[in-house]
Design a protein around this motif. Structure first.
Motif, PDB file in Angstrom:
ATOM      1  N   ARG A  45       0.866  -1.360  -0.134  1.00  7.68           N
ATOM      2  CA  ARG A  45       0.061   0.273   0.095  1.00  7.68           C
ATOM      3  C   ARG A  45       0.841   1.287   0.005  1.00  7.68           C
ATOM      4  NH1 ARG A  45      -2.307  -0.289   6.189  1.00  7.68           N
ATOM      5  NH2 ARG A  45      -0.267  -0.256   7.084  1.00  7.68           N
ATOM      6  N   VAL A  46       0.377   2.479  -0.235  1.00  4.63           N
ATOM      7  CA  VAL A  46       0.979   3.413  -0.325  1.00  4.63           C
ATOM      8  C   VAL A  46       0.862   4.410   0.901  1.00  4.63           C
ATOM      9  CG1 VAL A  46       1.159   6.001  -1.533  1.00  4.63           C
ATOM     10  CG2 VAL A  46       0.738   3.700  -2.873  1.00  4.63           C
ATOM     11  N   LEU A  47       1.963   4.615   1.559  1.00  2.97           N
ATOM     12  CA  LEU A  47       1.571   5.468   2.885  1.00  2.97           C
ATOM     13  C   LEU A  47       1.997   7.025   2.356  1.00  2.97           C
ATOM     14  CD1 LEU A  47       3.886   3.183   4.902  1.00  2.97           C
ATOM     15  CD2 LEU A  47       1.423   3.333   4.817  1.00  2.97           C
ATOM     16  N   THR A  48       1.724   7.908   3.085  1.00  2.00           N
ATOM     17  CA  THR A  48       1.659   9.579   3.009  1.00  2.00           C
ATOM     18  C   THR A  48       1.985   9.928   4.421  1.00  2.00           C
ATOM     19  OG1 THR A  48       0.259   9.592   0.962  1.00  2.00           O
ATOM     20  CG2 THR A  48       0.972  11.653   2.065  1.00  2.00           C
ATOM     21  N   VAL A  49       2.966  10.656   4.663  1.00  7.57           N
ATOM     22  CA  VAL A  49       3.439  11.333   5.649  1.00  7.57           C
ATOM     23  C   VAL A  49       4.065  12.658   5.545  1.00  7.57           C
ATOM     24  CG1 VAL A  49       3.689   9.084   7.190  1.00  7.57           C
ATOM     25  CG2 VAL A  49       5.716  10.140   5.901  1.00  7.57           C
ATOM     26  N   SER A  50       4.033  13.666   6.623  1.00 12.45           N
ATOM     27  CA  SER A  50       4.648  14.649   6.567  1.00 12.45           C
ATOM     28  C   SER A  50       6.117  14.588   6.984  1.00 12.45           C
ATOM     29  CB  SER A  50       3.802  15.783   7.288  1.00 12.45           C
ATOM     30  OG  SER A  50       2.697  16.092   6.632  1.00 12.45           O
ATOM     31  N   THR A  51       7.023  15.174   6.267  1.00  9.58           N
ATOM     32  CA  THR A  51       8.523  14.655   6.818  1.00  9.58           C
ATOM     33  C   THR A  51       9.104  16.138   6.343  1.00  9.58           C
ATOM     34  OG1 THR A  51       9.340  14.492   4.373  1.00  9.58           O
ATOM     35  CG2 THR A  51       8.425  12.441   5.329  1.00  9.58           C
ATOM     36  N   SER A  52      10.569  16.127   6.878  1.00 11.09           N
ATOM     37  CA  SER A  52      11.273  17.231   6.957  1.00 11.09           C
ATOM     38  C   SER A  52      11.675  17.483   5.325  1.00 11.09           C
ATOM     39  CB  SER A  52      12.853  17.046   7.449  1.00 11.09           C
ATOM     40  OG  SER A  52      12.538  17.017   8.803  1.00 11.09           O
ATOM     41  N   ASN A  53      11.636  16.223   4.387  1.00 14.32           N
ATOM     42  CA  ASN A  53      11.720  16.560   3.295  1.00 14.32           C
ATOM     43  C   ASN A  53      10.472  17.246   2.232  1.00 14.32           C
ATOM     44  OD1 ASN A  53      13.360  14.216   4.202  1.00 14.32           O
ATOM     45  ND2 ASN A  53      14.406  14.708   2.192  1.00 14.32           N
ATOM     46  N   GLY A  54       9.179  17.225   3.006  1.00  9.38           N
ATOM     47  CA  GLY A  54       8.038  17.549   2.366  1.00  9.38           C
ATOM     48  C   GLY A  54       7.019  16.496   2.658  1.00  9.38           C
ATOM     49  N   LYS A  55       5.725  16.666   2.184  1.00  8.21           N
ATOM     50  CA  LYS A  55       4.821  15.578   2.417  1.00  8.21           C
ATOM     51  C   LYS A  55       5.236  14.800   1.121  1.00  8.21           C
ATOM     52  CE  LYS A  55      -0.041  15.031   2.595  1.00  8.21           C
ATOM     53  NZ  LYS A  55      -1.502  15.839   2.390  1.00  8.21           N
ATOM     54  N   LEU A  56       5.216  13.365   1.758  1.00  7.36           N
ATOM     55  CA  LEU A  56       5.864  12.254   0.802  1.00  7.36           C
ATOM     56  C   LEU A  56       5.044  10.777   0.924  1.00  7.36           C
ATOM     57  CD1 LEU A  56       9.418  12.491   1.155  1.00  7.36           C
ATOM     58  CD2 LEU A  56       8.207  13.705  -0.525  1.00  7.36           C
ATOM     59  N   SER A  57       4.632  10.467  -0.401  1.00  9.67           N
ATOM     60  CA  SER A  57       4.248   9.278  -0.558  1.00  9.67           C
ATOM     61  C   SER A  57       5.016   8.374  -0.910  1.00  9.67           C
ATOM     62  CB  SER A  57       2.830   9.359  -1.324  1.00  9.67           C
ATOM     63  OG  SER A  57       1.799  10.087  -0.851  1.00  9.67           O
ATOM     64  N   PHE A  58       4.828   6.890  -0.407  1.00  7.59           N
ATOM     65  CA  PHE A  58       5.901   5.825  -0.857  1.00  7.59           C
ATOM     66  C   PHE A  58       5.525   4.473  -0.395  1.00  7.59           C
ATOM     67  CE2 PHE A  58       6.261   7.590   3.657  1.00  7.59           C
ATOM     68  CZ  PHE A  58       6.483   6.499   4.336  1.00  7.59           C
ATOM     69  N   SER A  59       5.878   3.414  -0.716  1.00 13.70           N
ATOM     70  CA  SER A  59       5.358   2.100  -0.625  1.00 13.70           C
ATOM     71  C   SER A  59       5.737   1.480   0.610  1.00 13.70           C
ATOM     72  CB  SER A  59       5.916   1.376  -1.779  1.00 13.70           C
ATOM     73  OG  SER A  59       5.754  -0.037  -1.499  1.00 13.70           O
ATOM     74  N   ASN A  60       4.888   0.932   1.404  1.00 14.13           N
ATOM     75  CA  ASN A  60       5.233   0.409   2.728  1.00 14.13           C
ATOM     76  C   ASN A  60       6.136  -0.855   2.351  1.00 14.13           C
ATOM     77  OD1 ASN A  60       3.016  -1.500   1.393  1.00 14.13           O
ATOM     78  ND2 ASN A  60       2.764  -2.255   3.431  1.00 14.13           N
ATOM     79  N   MET A  61       6.128  -1.235   1.378  1.00 16.49           N
ATOM     80  CA  MET A  61       7.188  -2.402   0.652  1.00 16.49           C
ATOM     81  C   MET A  61       8.697  -2.043   0.835  1.00 16.49           C
ATOM     82  SD  MET A  61       4.815  -4.680   0.546  1.00 16.49           S
ATOM     83  CE  MET A  61       5.516  -6.270  -0.376  1.00 16.49           C
ATOM     84  N   ASP A  62       9.042  -0.682   0.792  1.00 21.44           N
ATOM     85  CA  ASP A  62      10.258  -0.189   0.833  1.00 21.44           C
ATOM     86  C   ASP A  62      10.692  -0.542   2.351  1.00 21.44           C
ATOM     87  OD1 ASP A  62      12.879   1.156   0.530  1.00 21.44           O
ATOM     88  OD2 ASP A  62      11.935   2.808  -0.560  1.00 21.44           O
TER      89      ASP A  62
END
Length: 185
Positions: A45-62
């Motif tokens: 699934r795709v996760l989205t979180v606010s990070t120091s790098n910006g608001k980022l979406s990424f795979s939970n498989m990474d």
């Protein structure tokens, strides 16, 4: 929940705040391992979180970059700052409003988005050849309001034209590689 509780307390000693940040990170790590992380038998699934790098979406498989973004809410921010300081000190990078950066192997855009948010560059060209990752790159550009500033390209860069196969890492989606026959030996 924990942060809301701290806010209700009002003024809290700095030592306690630092301890609370460690507790939050420990909770995120536990949640990553037991509830969020992908892997054999788990649903991607795709996760989205606010990070120091910006608001980022990424795979939970990474399991590498995804884990760091989820647990630490950052990816190499200190390295970005120290690299830019070093490059400016030695005159390799000026700080002009229209400076352009190339993000080759941009993954989900965490570096180019951070570089633009921190105003190290005015614009970026982001190259990402893996289709699923490229879709996340485009999504991250949109959700950080950088559609005009970051131009994504769904391709790999090389000194030769043609097509090749990508070697995809199962655990670190930022470590996909182009291999050629002469380099594989």
């Amino acid at each position: 929940v924990f942060r809301r509780w701290l806010r209700r307390l009002g003024r809290v000693p700095e030592r306690f705040v630092m301890l609370s940040q460690d507790v939050v990170k420990m909770f995120r790590r536990w949640k990553w391992e037991h509830r969020v992380r992908g892997g054999p038998g788990r649903r991607p699934r795709v996760l989205t979180v606010s990070t120091s790098n910006g608001k980022l979406s990424f795979s939970n498989m990474d399991a590498v970059i995804g884990r760091a973004l989820y647990c630490d809410r950052a990816w190499e921010c200190d390295l970005i700052e120290s690299t830019m300081t070093l490059l400016r000190r030695h005159g390799y990078v000026a700080h002009e409003p229209g400076d352009l950066m190339l993000d080759v192997g941009a993954h989900v855009g965490m570096i180019c988005i951070a570089m633009l948010k921190q105003r190290h560059f005015g614009a970026a060209l982001a190259f990402e050849p893996v289709a699923d990752t490229f879709a996340l790159l485009e999504r991250n550009i949109r959700q950080n309001d950088m559609v005009g500033a970051v131009r994504p390209y769904a391709c790999a860069l090389s000194d030769a034209s043609g097509q090749t196969l990508m070697e995809l890492s199962e655990h670190n989606f930022g470590d996909h590689r182009v291999r050629t026959a002469s380099r594989a030996a």
